[in-house]
Design an enzyme around this catalytic site. Structure first.
Site, PDB file in Angstrom:
ATOM      1  N   ASP A 141       0.793  -1.244   0.000  1.00  0.00           N
ATOM      2  CA  ASP A 141       0.000   0.000   0.000  1.00  0.00           C
ATOM      3  C   ASP A 141       0.823   1.291   0.000  1.00  0.00           C
ATOM      4  O   ASP A 141       0.441   2.263   0.671  1.00  0.00           O
ATOM      5  CB  ASP A 141      -0.955   0.010   1.199  1.00  0.00           C
ATOM      6  N   LYS A 162      -6.597  -4.911  -3.214  1.00  0.00           N
ATOM      7  CA  LYS A 162      -7.272  -5.543  -2.073  1.00  0.00           C
ATOM      8  C   LYS A 162      -8.287  -4.575  -1.470  1.00  0.00           C
ATOM      9  O   LYS A 162      -8.011  -3.396  -1.320  1.00  0.00           O
ATOM     10  CB  LYS A 162      -6.239  -5.971  -1.020  1.00  0.00           C
ATOM     11  N   CYS A 177      -2.319  -2.282   7.851  1.00  0.00           N
ATOM     12  CA  CYS A 177      -2.242  -3.245   6.743  1.00  0.00           C
ATOM     13  C   CYS A 177      -1.023  -4.144   6.821  1.00  0.00           C
ATOM     14  O   CYS A 177      -1.084  -5.309   6.418  1.00  0.00           O
ATOM     15  CB  CYS A 177      -2.314  -2.508   5.412  1.00  0.00           C
TER      16      CYS A 177
END
Ligand code: C5J
Length: 238
Positions: free
Chosen positions: A29, A134, A167
């Protein structure tokens, strides 16, 4: 029998050993929406500059990984334009200045295909590096990451990205439950909350490495440089 290169990295709680052929670098990310002004991270009231210290060391790790032909996988958190993959609980939570799907200076917040949803220029994936989109915090939830790693016989993960306690942590926990051995690179993961970052890393290495190992990227890079004495040999005739 061909020799297999084993790399041994000083780490916490103990040295981490991996074989490059069965290891992937996971970059979680590193998106404009988390690292640049006007995105999801800032809409939640966070100081995005706190995450940017991860970019330089991660560039070094990415270059080293590419140089030795390691599998590199990037992830992006985000949602379909119609938000059909965004649970109402996630959409409505808190009081952000802009919600997921709202227009912002970098396009709609956390929406696939928007400029802000993409990875920062400094860490742009190459054409042959998979990018996993995701909808959740964990990279294994509602994605084909496990299958992709399985196809390549990957059993070890070098984990980087943001944010440490969200995350990154969720993904490490998911990976650990699936049997992957995770090394988290402390200077290549970051949080908007320095205390959560520190505790998040400590939690991974505690109890004999309950979720995995933690190391500095400089120690990984030194281990990858044969002249630094980092490599060990397994197999072959020695
Ligand atoms: C967050 C992430 N912090 N990538 N996402 O919402 O950690």
């Amino acid at each position: 029998m061909a020799q297999e290169q084993l790399v041994r990295v000083p780490a916490r709680p103990s040295a981490y050993t991996f074989e490059p052929a069965t290891t992937a670098l996971l970059v979680i990310d590193m998106q404009r929406d988390f690292l640049e002004p006007g995105g999801f991270g800032e809409s939640l009231g966070n100081d995005v500059t706190l995450l940017r210290r991860t970019i330089a060391p991660l560039r070094g790790v990415l270059a080293a990984a590419r140089a030795i032909g390691l599998t590199v996988v990037h992830t992006r958190e985000g949602h379909l334009p119609d938000l059909s993959d965004c649970p109402p609980a996630k959409l409505q939570r808190g009081a952000p200045s802009r919600r997921i799907g709202d227009p912002g200076p970098n396009g709609r917040i956390l929406i696939r295909g928007e400029y802000g949803h993409d990875i920062v220029d400094e860490l742009a994936p190459t054409a042959d590096e998979p990018v996993i989109d995701k909808p959740g915090k964990g990279a294994f939830y509602a994605t084909d990451l496990d299958g992709l790693l399985g196809e390549r016989s990957i059993t070890s993960l070098l984990v980087t990205g943001v944010t440490t306690e969200v995350c990154v942590h969720t993904t490490v926990r998911e990976a650990n439950d699936r049997g992957y051995e995770c090394l988290v690179l402390a200077d290549c993961v970051g949080s908007y909350f320095p205390q959560f970052h520190a505790v998040g890393l400590a939690m991974i290495a505690a109890q004999g490495g309950i979720f995995g190992w933690v190391a500095e990227s400089a120690d990984l890079l030194a281990a990858l440089t044969p002249s630094a004495g980092g490599g060990e040999r397994r197999g072959g005739s020695r």
